[in-house]
Motif scaffolding. Structure first.
Motif, PDB file in Angstrom:
ATOM      1  N   MET A 124      10.055   4.752   2.914  1.00  0.00           N
ATOM      2  CA  MET A 124       9.237   5.806   2.314  1.00  0.00           C
ATOM      3  C   MET A 124       8.292   6.413   3.352  1.00  0.00           C
ATOM      4  O   MET A 124       8.092   7.631   3.397  1.00  0.00           O
ATOM      5  CB  MET A 124       8.433   5.213   1.148  1.00  0.00           C
ATOM      6  CG  MET A 124       7.761   6.228   0.254  1.00  0.00           C
ATOM      7  SD  MET A 124       8.933   7.193  -0.698  1.00  0.00           S
ATOM      8  CE  MET A 124       8.400   8.831  -0.267  1.00  0.00           C
ATOM      9  N   LEU A 125       7.722   5.572   4.203  1.00  0.00           N
ATOM     10  CA  LEU A 125       6.819   6.053   5.241  1.00  0.00           C
ATOM     11  C   LEU A 125       7.550   6.922   6.258  1.00  0.00           C
ATOM     12  O   LEU A 125       7.063   7.985   6.662  1.00  0.00           O
ATOM     13  CB  LEU A 125       6.157   4.863   5.950  1.00  0.00           C
ATOM     14  CG  LEU A 125       5.077   5.192   6.978  1.00  0.00           C
ATOM     15  CD1 LEU A 125       3.912   5.927   6.324  1.00  0.00           C
ATOM     16  CD2 LEU A 125       4.588   3.913   7.651  1.00  0.00           C
ATOM     17  N   ILE A 126       8.739   6.495   6.650  1.00  0.00           N
ATOM     18  CA  ILE A 126       9.532   7.272   7.607  1.00  0.00           C
ATOM     19  C   ILE A 126       9.883   8.635   7.030  1.00  0.00           C
ATOM     20  O   ILE A 126       9.766   9.666   7.706  1.00  0.00           O
ATOM     21  CB  ILE A 126      10.807   6.495   7.993  1.00  0.00           C
ATOM     22  CG1 ILE A 126      10.445   5.239   8.785  1.00  0.00           C
ATOM     23  CG2 ILE A 126      11.755   7.382   8.807  1.00  0.00           C
ATOM     24  CD1 ILE A 126      11.615   4.308   9.031  1.00  0.00           C
ATOM     25  N   LEU A 127      10.301   8.656   5.768  1.00  0.00           N
ATOM     26  CA  LEU A 127      10.671   9.918   5.138  1.00  0.00           C
ATOM     27  C   LEU A 127       9.480  10.879   5.054  1.00  0.00           C
ATOM     28  O   LEU A 127       9.651  12.099   5.177  1.00  0.00           O
ATOM     29  CB  LEU A 127      11.235   9.669   3.742  1.00  0.00           C
ATOM     30  CG  LEU A 127      12.660   9.119   3.677  1.00  0.00           C
ATOM     31  CD1 LEU A 127      13.065   8.846   2.239  1.00  0.00           C
ATOM     32  CD2 LEU A 127      13.635  10.092   4.324  1.00  0.00           C
ATOM     33  N   ALA A 158       9.659   0.980  -7.807  1.00  0.00           N
ATOM     34  CA  ALA A 158      10.509   0.027  -7.084  1.00  0.00           C
ATOM     35  C   ALA A 158       9.773  -1.291  -6.841  1.00  0.00           C
ATOM     36  O   ALA A 158      10.337  -2.377  -7.017  1.00  0.00           O
ATOM     37  CB  ALA A 158      10.969   0.633  -5.761  1.00  0.00           C
ATOM     38  N   LEU A 159       8.508  -1.204  -6.456  1.00  0.00           N
ATOM     39  CA  LEU A 159       7.731  -2.413  -6.185  1.00  0.00           C
ATOM     40  C   LEU A 159       7.454  -3.200  -7.469  1.00  0.00           C
ATOM     41  O   LEU A 159       7.574  -4.425  -7.491  1.00  0.00           O
ATOM     42  CB  LEU A 159       6.411  -2.049  -5.495  1.00  0.00           C
ATOM     43  CG  LEU A 159       6.520  -1.538  -4.059  1.00  0.00           C
ATOM     44  CD1 LEU A 159       5.156  -1.076  -3.546  1.00  0.00           C
ATOM     45  CD2 LEU A 159       7.074  -2.627  -3.140  1.00  0.00           C
ATOM     46  N   VAL A 168       1.069  16.730  -2.243  1.00  0.00           N
ATOM     47  CA  VAL A 168       1.550  16.723  -3.628  1.00  0.00           C
ATOM     48  C   VAL A 168       2.953  16.104  -3.686  1.00  0.00           C
ATOM     49  O   VAL A 168       3.242  15.260  -4.547  1.00  0.00           O
ATOM     50  CB  VAL A 168       1.570  18.144  -4.220  1.00  0.00           C
ATOM     51  CG1 VAL A 168       2.235  18.143  -5.598  1.00  0.00           C
ATOM     52  CG2 VAL A 168       0.152  18.694  -4.332  1.00  0.00           C
ATOM     53  N   ALA A 169       3.815  16.506  -2.759  1.00  0.00           N
ATOM     54  CA  ALA A 169       5.181  15.966  -2.723  1.00  0.00           C
ATOM     55  C   ALA A 169       5.172  14.471  -2.462  1.00  0.00           C
ATOM     56  O   ALA A 169       5.889  13.702  -3.114  1.00  0.00           O
ATOM     57  CB  ALA A 169       5.998  16.690  -1.652  1.00  0.00           C
ATOM     58  N   ALA A 170       4.361  14.047  -1.490  1.00  0.00           N
ATOM     59  CA  ALA A 170       4.262  12.617  -1.189  1.00  0.00           C
ATOM     60  C   ALA A 170       3.731  11.862  -2.395  1.00  0.00           C
ATOM     61  O   ALA A 170       4.207  10.767  -2.725  1.00  0.00           O
ATOM     62  CB  ALA A 170       3.360  12.392   0.023  1.00  0.00           C
ATOM     63  N   GLY A 171       2.735  12.438  -3.071  1.00  0.00           N
ATOM     64  CA  GLY A 171       2.176  11.797  -4.250  1.00  0.00           C
ATOM     65  C   GLY A 171       3.205  11.608  -5.343  1.00  0.00           C
ATOM     66  O   GLY A 171       3.250  10.564  -6.002  1.00  0.00           O
ATOM     67  N   VAL A 172       4.054  12.613  -5.543  1.00  0.00           N
ATOM     68  CA  VAL A 172       5.111  12.523  -6.557  1.00  0.00           C
ATOM     69  C   VAL A 172       6.028  11.342  -6.269  1.00  0.00           C
ATOM     70  O   VAL A 172       6.348  10.542  -7.160  1.00  0.00           O
ATOM     71  CB  VAL A 172       5.924  13.834  -6.601  1.00  0.00           C
ATOM     72  CG1 VAL A 172       7.227  13.637  -7.369  1.00  0.00           C
ATOM     73  CG2 VAL A 172       5.105  14.944  -7.245  1.00  0.00           C
ATOM     74  N   MET A 173       6.444  11.189  -5.010  1.00  0.00           N
ATOM     75  CA  MET A 173       7.379  10.122  -4.670  1.00  0.00           C
ATOM     76  C   MET A 173       6.697   8.761  -4.597  1.00  0.00           C
ATOM     77  O   MET A 173       7.316   7.736  -4.888  1.00  0.00           O
ATOM     78  CB  MET A 173       8.065  10.437  -3.340  1.00  0.00           C
ATOM     79  CG  MET A 173       8.899  11.712  -3.355  1.00  0.00           C
ATOM     80  SD  MET A 173      10.100  11.799  -4.729  1.00  0.00           S
ATOM     81  CE  MET A 173      11.247  10.507  -4.275  1.00  0.00           C
ATOM     82  N   LEU A 174       5.416   8.724  -4.223  1.00  0.00           N
ATOM     83  CA  LEU A 174       4.708   7.447  -4.167  1.00  0.00           C
ATOM     84  C   LEU A 174       4.450   6.891  -5.558  1.00  0.00           C
ATOM     85  O   LEU A 174       4.613   5.693  -5.807  1.00  0.00           O
ATOM     86  CB  LEU A 174       3.381   7.605  -3.417  1.00  0.00           C
ATOM     87  CG  LEU A 174       3.472   7.833  -1.907  1.00  0.00           C
ATOM     88  CD1 LEU A 174       2.097   8.123  -1.314  1.00  0.00           C
ATOM     89  CD2 LEU A 174       4.084   6.614  -1.214  1.00  0.00           C
ATOM     90  N   VAL A 213      10.798  -1.304   0.595  1.00  0.00           N
ATOM     91  CA  VAL A 213      10.468  -0.058  -0.097  1.00  0.00           C
ATOM     92  C   VAL A 213       9.551   0.832   0.734  1.00  0.00           C
ATOM     93  O   VAL A 213       9.807   2.039   0.894  1.00  0.00           O
ATOM     94  CB  VAL A 213       9.801  -0.363  -1.464  1.00  0.00           C
ATOM     95  CG1 VAL A 213       9.345   0.933  -2.127  1.00  0.00           C
ATOM     96  CG2 VAL A 213      10.771  -1.110  -2.362  1.00  0.00           C
ATOM     97  N   ILE A 214       8.464   0.272   1.260  1.00  0.00           N
ATOM     98  CA  ILE A 214       7.429   1.087   1.902  1.00  0.00           C
ATOM     99  C   ILE A 214       7.888   1.659   3.239  1.00  0.00           C
ATOM    100  O   ILE A 214       7.601   2.820   3.555  1.00  0.00           O
ATOM    101  CB  ILE A 214       6.139   0.268   2.083  1.00  0.00           C
ATOM    102  CG1 ILE A 214       5.566  -0.097   0.705  1.00  0.00           C
ATOM    103  CG2 ILE A 214       5.105   1.053   2.885  1.00  0.00           C
ATOM    104  CD1 ILE A 214       4.360  -1.001   0.757  1.00  0.00           C
ATOM    105  N   ALA A 215       8.599   0.870   4.037  1.00  0.00           N
ATOM    106  CA  ALA A 215       9.002   1.336   5.366  1.00  0.00           C
ATOM    107  C   ALA A 215       9.864   2.605   5.312  1.00  0.00           C
ATOM    108  O   ALA A 215       9.548   3.604   5.978  1.00  0.00           O
ATOM    109  CB  ALA A 215       9.724   0.220   6.122  1.00  0.00           C
TER     110      ALA A 215
END
Length: 266
Positions: A180-183, A78-79, A65-71, A176-178
């Motif tokens: 986000m993936l690390i976080l 951003a993209l 859910v948290a990842a979905g919110v930020m994605l 943007v994605i890199a």
């Protein structure tokens, strides 16, 4: 009222454009749903806390859910803003009589609709397919609402601000994605936060995803699981403070860095 009306029209347009982009839909909207399904099946035989009703799906649900919110907020905004700035869409919109605020309202509307729809699908999948025991009291759902709103808010404004980092639409994906993936890997999305090295926990605590994930854990995990957090508690006050601070910081960054045109152009 005119800005609100145009903002609604922009929201409808943004939604149509968003769902036409299959890659964007998969990697922001569908990705957490797919990952939750995979983890729930792969770790189905593992005993997380059977006595408290925590199966694999319930264990991974807060992180997804948290990842979905930020994605759906930070990454997708951003993209899209980077691409629209690069191809001249923003420059053309700025030259129209459309109030500038209507453009941003369209982005907010896009994030709100996709985030709510994504959460609804995650909830339905968890409850129907994987028999997740969901909260039944008002207190937990009240916590969910304010964590969700603050997470979506700060993710959206930070996404708009961060779009200025990319020099072109081509570089936006990596820029943007890199991060986000690390976080996601260090913020308690894919792994238990307690399993991470202490220094990684401190790094993750600097960013909003960790706090959104912690807030979601306080909603969907048993109460006694809060002892596994860094502070031994869910820290709702600090979670609200950190997310609100990021929201304000994002608004300031947006005001200072947002451009309607690419760098080097007028």
């Amino acid at each position: 009222m005119r800005a609100l009306s145009i903002g609604w029209d922009r929201t409808v347009l943004e939604l149509k454009m968003y769902f036409r982009e299959r890659e964007a839909v998969f990697f922001s909207f569908a990705f957490p749903i797919v990952m939750l399904s995979m983890f729930s099946v792969i770790f189905a035989g593992q005993d997380f806390d059977k006595a408290s009703g925590v199966n694999a799906a319930r264990f991974f649900l807060p992180g997804m859910v948290a990842a979905g919110v930020m994605l759906t907020s930070f990454q997708s905004v951003a993209l899209s803003v980077s691409a629209e700035r690069d191809d001249g869409t923003l420059k053309r919109l700025r030259a129209t009589p459309m109030p500038p605020v209507a453009y941003f309202l369209g982005k907010v509307g896009l994030v709100a609709v996709t985030s709510i729809a994504q959460f609804g699908l995650l909830l339905a999948l968890s409850g129907v397919a994987f028999d997740v025991r969901l909260p039944t009291d008002l207190g937990h759902w009240t916590t969910f609402v304010w964590v969700f709103l603050l997470g979506v808010g700060c993710g959206t404004v930070l996404g708009i601000a961060y779009s200025s980092v990319a020099t072109s639409a081509r570089s936006a994906g990596a820029v943007v994605i890199a991060p986000m993936l690390i976080l996601q890997f260090i913020s308690g999305v894919y792994f238990a936060f307690t399993d991470l090295p202490e220094w990684l926990k401190q790094v993750a605590s600097l960013f909003p995803l960790k706090w959104v994930a912690q807030g979601m854990r306080s909603v969907f995990f048993p109460e006694h699981w809060q002892s596994q957090e860094m502070a031994g508690t869910w820290e709702p006050g600090r979670t609200a403070l950190v997310l609100a601070a990021w929201l304000l910081a994002g608004l300031v960054l947006c005001a200072r860095t947002f451009r309607w045109t690419r760098r080097g152009t007028s």
